[in-house]
Structure formats: structure tokens, C-alpha cells
Motif scaffolding. Structure first.
Motif, PDB file in Angstrom:
ATOM      1  N   CYS A 150     -13.356   4.241   4.817  1.00 36.79           N
ATOM      2  CA  CYS A 150     -12.714   2.958   4.474  1.00 36.79           C
ATOM      3  C   CYS A 150     -12.764   2.703   2.968  1.00 36.79           C
ATOM      4  O   CYS A 150     -11.802   2.187   2.393  1.00 36.79           O
ATOM      5  N   GLN A 151     -13.847   3.079   2.322  1.00 36.44           N
ATOM      6  CA  GLN A 151     -13.926   2.924   0.871  1.00 36.44           C
ATOM      7  C   GLN A 151     -12.892   3.820   0.185  1.00 36.44           C
ATOM      8  O   GLN A 151     -12.252   3.417  -0.785  1.00 36.44           O
ATOM      9  N   MET A 152     -12.713   5.018   0.721  1.00 35.96           N
ATOM     10  CA  MET A 152     -11.711   5.925   0.163  1.00 35.96           C
ATOM     11  C   MET A 152     -10.299   5.370   0.376  1.00 35.96           C
ATOM     12  O   MET A 152      -9.428   5.543  -0.477  1.00 35.96           O
ATOM     13  N   LEU A 153     -10.067   4.705   1.503  1.00 33.64           N
ATOM     14  CA  LEU A 153      -8.758   4.104   1.750  1.00 33.64           C
ATOM     15  C   LEU A 153      -8.476   2.994   0.744  1.00 33.64           C
ATOM     16  O   LEU A 153      -7.343   2.860   0.261  1.00 33.64           O
ATOM     17  N   SER A 154      -9.488   2.186   0.397  1.00 35.51           N
ATOM     18  CA  SER A 154      -9.269   1.131  -0.597  1.00 35.51           C
ATOM     19  C   SER A 154      -9.004   1.746  -1.973  1.00 35.51           C
ATOM     20  O   SER A 154      -8.181   1.239  -2.741  1.00 35.51           O
ATOM     21  N   LEU A 155      -9.655   2.858  -2.272  1.00 36.92           N
ATOM     22  CA  LEU A 155      -9.394   3.563  -3.526  1.00 36.92           C
ATOM     23  C   LEU A 155      -7.976   4.132  -3.521  1.00 36.92           C
ATOM     24  O   LEU A 155      -7.252   4.032  -4.516  1.00 36.92           O
ATOM     25  N   ARG A 156      -7.561   4.692  -2.389  1.00 37.94           N
ATOM     26  CA  ARG A 156      -6.197   5.232  -2.273  1.00 37.94           C
ATOM     27  C   ARG A 156      -5.179   4.112  -2.477  1.00 37.94           C
ATOM     28  O   ARG A 156      -4.149   4.305  -3.121  1.00 37.94           O
ATOM     29  N   TYR A 157      -5.457   2.925  -1.921  1.00 41.73           N
ATOM     30  CA  TYR A 157      -4.568   1.790  -2.129  1.00 41.73           C
ATOM     31  C   TYR A 157      -4.426   1.505  -3.628  1.00 41.73           C
ATOM     32  O   TYR A 157      -3.320   1.300  -4.130  1.00 41.73           O
ATOM     33  N   GLY A 158      -5.541   1.488  -4.340  1.00 39.62           N
ATOM     34  CA  GLY A 158      -5.499   1.249  -5.782  1.00 39.62           C
ATOM     35  C   GLY A 158      -4.692   2.303  -6.516  1.00 39.62           C
ATOM     36  O   GLY A 158      -3.883   1.987  -7.391  1.00 39.62           O
ATOM     37  N   VAL A 159      -4.891   3.572  -6.154  1.00 37.29           N
ATOM     38  CA  VAL A 159      -4.134   4.663  -6.776  1.00 37.29           C
ATOM     39  C   VAL A 159      -2.640   4.456  -6.544  1.00 37.29           C
ATOM     40  O   VAL A 159      -1.828   4.525  -7.468  1.00 37.29           O
ATOM     41  N   ASP A 160      -2.274   4.191  -5.293  1.00 32.28           N
ATOM     42  CA  ASP A 160      -0.854   4.005  -4.966  1.00 32.28           C
ATOM     43  C   ASP A 160      -0.272   2.762  -5.632  1.00 32.28           C
ATOM     44  O   ASP A 160       0.858   2.783  -6.122  1.00 32.28           O
ATOM     45  N   GLN A 161      -1.037   1.682  -5.657  1.00 33.98           N
ATOM     46  CA  GLN A 161      -0.563   0.431  -6.264  1.00 33.98           C
ATOM     47  C   GLN A 161      -0.312   0.618  -7.759  1.00 33.98           C
ATOM     48  O   GLN A 161       0.711   0.182  -8.283  1.00 33.98           O
ATOM     49  N   TYR A 162      -1.241   1.262  -8.446  1.00 35.63           N
ATOM     50  CA  TYR A 162      -1.053   1.483  -9.885  1.00 35.63           C
ATOM     51  C   TYR A 162       0.067   2.472 -10.153  1.00 35.63           C
ATOM     52  O   TYR A 162       0.796   2.340 -11.131  1.00 35.63           O
ATOM     53  N   ALA A 163       0.233   3.463  -9.297  1.00 35.45           N
ATOM     54  CA  ALA A 163       1.350   4.407  -9.459  1.00 35.45           C
ATOM     55  C   ALA A 163       2.679   3.672  -9.328  1.00 35.45           C
ATOM     56  O   ALA A 163       3.595   3.850 -10.146  1.00 35.45           O
ATOM     57  N   PHE A 164       2.775   2.827  -8.296  1.00 39.96           N
ATOM     58  CA  PHE A 164       4.004   2.053  -8.102  1.00 39.96           C
ATOM     59  C   PHE A 164       4.272   1.154  -9.303  1.00 39.96           C
ATOM     60  O   PHE A 164       5.383   1.125  -9.837  1.00 39.96           O
TER      61      PHE A 164
END
Length: 190
Positions: A150-164
Motif C-alpha cells: 500500500c505504501q508503494m501504491l501511494s508512491l506510484r500515485y505520486g509518480v504518476d501524478q507528477y508525470a501527468f
């Protein structure tokens, strides 16, 4: 912030400085990590008796270690089980963009270039963190794997959000440089 602190303390007891460091390294993407804010939230949690504090001496220094108590754990679990509210997106950058037309074109471009560069840098930073965290996966004990995922999923969200966001602002800048810009808010001509 109270529930974020309860979550961090559910992982292990921590000092205020450890909490601050862990917030900077984990949830700072979506929660403020100011020391004053953490102190105020810890006081509220102590007043509610959701957490406790013990003082220890380590290397000749007095440290306060905060730990979650049973009522705090119950409150955290209730919060985690509750429906996630759909709230208005609060993004200061979008609010600034709304009024950016008040600036001369050169100033607008400078502000947006700086912001786009910051977004790209944060995306790089989060991507590096994601790679580093993935290397630690084999060391995660089995009973902590769900927490890690779940912590990795929140990090993935951040990566995707900043990429977008970085891509969106880069396209906006490109459109502005080409003299475009439609009143309907779209970035590209139809």
C-alpha cells in the motif's frame, strides 16, 4: 494530520523528529510535515489519550517516544474503514493558473517554466525513491508485505501524478510559445 500520525505510530513508536523525517520521506506529498503542525497534532492526540509518550535517555539525551494506544488504534482502523470522501481538488498551482492572465506574457512564461521544471524534478525524485524502495522489497517481512504494498501504491500515485502534471504544464508552455491558447481551455487546436 492526526490520522496520518496515528498511522505512522501504528508502524512503530517514534520521536517527534523521527515522525517529521518519516513524513518528509513518505506522506509529505499529501500532508504538511511542519514540525509545529506535528507538535500541535501530537498534543491533541495525547489529550484524547489516543497516544502515549515515554521519556528515555539515549546517548545522554532525553527523548520523548510516542506510541499509539488501543483507543487510537481503534480510531485509526475506523478512519481507514470509513468511505473515502470525494472532495474538491485543492491544488494551489491551479488556483494560481486561474489568475495568471493578470501577469504580462513574459512573467507568465517564467512562472510556468519554473513550475514545470519543479514538477519534472519531483517526478525524477519520486521515481528514484520508487526504484530504491523496490530494491528493499525482498527484505520486507511477510507480515509487513501488505503495508509495504500500500505504501508503494501511494508512491506510484505520486509518480504518476507528477508525470501527468509535468507533461500538462510542458504542453501548456509549448502551446503558449506557439501563440496558441483557446478560450475553451484546451491545449491543442481541434
Amino acid at each position: 494530520m492526526e490520522y496520518v500520525l496515528l498511522g505512522l505510530l501504528a508502524l512503530r513508536g517514534q520521536t517527534i523528529y523521527e515522525l517529521s523525517k518519516n513524513m518528509k520521506n513518505t506522506v509529505a506529498l499529501f500532508y504538511s510535515d511542519s514540525l509545529g503542525g506535528i507538535q500541535a497534532a501530537l498534543k491533541k492526540l495525547m489529550d484524547k489519550e489516543w497516544i502515549s509518550c515515554i521519556e528515555i535517555v539515549e546517548h545522554g539525551k532525553l527523548k520523548k517516544v510516542y506510541s499509539i494506544e488501543a483507543p487510537g488504534r481503534e480510531q485509526l482502523l475506523d478512519w481507514l474503514r470509513s468511505p473515502i470522501p470525494i472532495d474538491k481538488l485543492k491544488d494551489l498551482a491551479v488556483a494560481r493558473l486561474f489568475f495568471l492572465g493578470l501577469l504580462p506574457a513574459a512573467d507568465r512564461t517564467r512562472v510556468l517554466e519554473s513550475y514545470a521544471a519543479s514538477l519534472t524534478e519531483m517526478h525524477r525524485h519520486l521515481t528514484a525513491l520508487e526504484i530504491q524502495a523496490a530494491l528493499m522489497e525482498p527484505e520486507i517481512p511477510e507480515d509487513k508485505r501488505d503495508i509495504y504494498r500500500c505504501q508503494m501504491l501511494s508512491l506510484r500515485y505520486g509518480v504518476d501524478q507528477y508525470a501527468f502534471s509535468a507533461k500538462w504544464y510542458a504542453e501548456l508552455l509549448q502551446n503558449m510559445r506557439e501563440g496558441g491558447g483557446r478560450s475553451d481551455g484546451s491545449l491543442h487546436g481541434a
